[in-house]
Write a protein that holds these residues in place. Sequence first.
Motif, mmCIF file in Angstrom:
data_model
loop_
_atom_site.group_PDB
_atom_site.id
_atom_site.type_symbol
_atom_site.label_atom_id
_atom_site.label_comp_id
_atom_site.label_asym_id
_atom_site.label_seq_id
_atom_site.Cartn_x
_atom_site.Cartn_y
_atom_site.Cartn_z
ATOM 1 N N ASN A 1 0.837 -1.200 0.000
ATOM 2 C CA ASN A 1 0.000 0.000 0.000
ATOM 3 C C ASN A 1 0.876 1.257 0.000
ATOM 4 O OD1 ASN A 1 -2.549 1.015 0.070
ATOM 5 N ND2 ASN A 1 -3.076 0.185 2.061
ATOM 6 N N ARG A 2 1.883 1.249 0.877
ATOM 7 C CA ARG A 2 2.769 2.401 1.027
ATOM 8 C C ARG A 2 3.566 2.617 -0.252
ATOM 9 N NH1 ARG A 2 5.265 1.358 5.994
ATOM 10 N NH2 ARG A 2 3.405 2.344 6.833
ATOM 11 N N LEU B 1 3.414 9.422 -5.727
ATOM 12 C CA LEU B 1 3.898 10.752 -5.335
ATOM 13 C C LEU B 1 5.185 11.100 -6.092
ATOM 14 C CD1 LEU B 1 3.636 13.148 -3.233
ATOM 15 C CD2 LEU B 1 5.238 11.870 -1.828
ATOM 16 N N LYS B 2 6.105 10.128 -6.174
ATOM 17 C CA LYS B 2 7.372 10.354 -6.893
ATOM 18 C C LYS B 2 7.098 10.676 -8.357
ATOM 19 C CE LYS B 2 9.972 7.124 -4.097
ATOM 20 N NZ LYS B 2 10.428 5.724 -4.089
ATOM 21 N N LYS C 1 5.907 14.115 -8.766
ATOM 22 C CA LYS C 1 7.006 15.072 -8.568
ATOM 23 C C LYS C 1 7.850 15.211 -9.828
ATOM 24 C CE LYS C 1 7.949 15.553 -3.702
ATOM 25 N NZ LYS C 1 8.739 15.110 -2.558
ATOM 26 N N ILE D 1 2.772 1.771 -3.322
ATOM 27 C CA ILE D 1 1.895 2.316 -4.370
ATOM 28 C C ILE D 1 1.708 3.809 -4.150
ATOM 29 C CG2 ILE D 1 -0.454 2.276 -5.306
ATOM 30 C CD1 ILE D 1 -0.533 -0.729 -4.606
ATOM 31 N N ALA D 2 1.416 4.184 -2.890
ATOM 32 C CA ALA D 2 1.157 5.594 -2.583
ATOM 33 C C ALA D 2 2.394 6.450 -2.846
ATOM 34 C CB ALA D 2 0.709 5.727 -1.130
ATOM 35 N N LEU D 3 3.564 5.984 -2.405
ATOM 36 C CA LEU D 3 4.784 6.788 -2.553
ATOM 37 C C LEU D 3 5.271 6.827 -3.997
ATOM 38 C CD1 LEU D 3 6.778 5.899 0.695
ATOM 39 C CD2 LEU D 3 5.450 7.947 0.199
#
Lengths: 227, 116
Positions: free
Chosen positions: B101-102, B109-110, B113, B104-106
């Motif tokens: 989960n983390r 975000l990358k 960016k 996928i989320a991060l």
Amino acid sequence: MHLTIIIPAYNEEKTIGEVLRNLPRSLRSIDAVQTIVVSDGSQDRTAEIAEHAGVTVVSHPINMGAGAATQTGLRAALLSDADIMVTFDADGQHHAEDIPALIRPIQEGHVDVVSGSRFLKRQKIPLTRRFFNLIGNIITWMLSGIWLTDSQTGMRAFSRKAAEQIEIHVNGYEFCSEIVRQIAYRGLSYTEVPVQVTYNEYTKRKGQNFATGLQTITKLVIRTLMR
Amino acid sequence: MNFTLYQLIVPLLALVMIAKAISRFRRGQQTWRELITWIFVWGAIGFFALFPKISDKLANFIGIKSGANAIITAALVILFYIVFKLLVTSENLESKITRLNRKIALDKLKEEKTNR
């Protein structure tokens, strides 16, 4: 110095907008303030509202719990050049005016972690909350050897060094005690700073209650036994 | 030797359970270790149902009064072990899901960016 405010949020569309509006855009002796909302699998408009407010949004595809969301927020903050990270509740119980005092010990280089305590200052807190927090403090103390007046607080500040070292492995509310245990384990320095809280029907419903509290205790004990 | 109904039903049930375990193993739904555990556990249940006197002797040897008590004690120990193992497994699973989960989320975000 760069400050990142981390707000773990699960279905907080009613309060998140107001919380974000009240956050500081700039602070004295801080070069930049960034806010990251971690939407923990919210099914409502939490992420949408946060995006509209212009803050960074990190979204968990599914709901994992406050601990998991906080850890994701710390990881996301570490991707940027944040020097200080503050965790802040999305339900509106914390006050943005407390942030400068919360981060000051880190700015001055005294400590790695600052814990915002609801109990260091005279204020109206429901008796049941006080009681359950006391139990939480005792369990946290037994697990970590650290006595805090408010072990279950959601408002904490971390130096970059602390955020890099702390790794929250638990998903639920037991992460509060887990953080304290990691502070002890990694030998990080810490202090407590009084913070204000607002309790209303909404924040009372959103936080830990008796049932989730029991669950938290069970999980903490099991994790301790499993080590 | 007098046979009671219990002495007939329990071993039969044990045989059925073992047969099911073997068939699961053949279809690849079970590992070697699970198969051996099943055969051992159900085999022991069937065996002691057929020959309760042996369990009495075993109980005396360990220091427990009667065979039935010994079996219940053993069952409790095994159950505790299984529950504990299940807890560990589910915790590990949960932690794997969290990491996924983390990630996928991060990663998202990358990506955002770099696109900016």
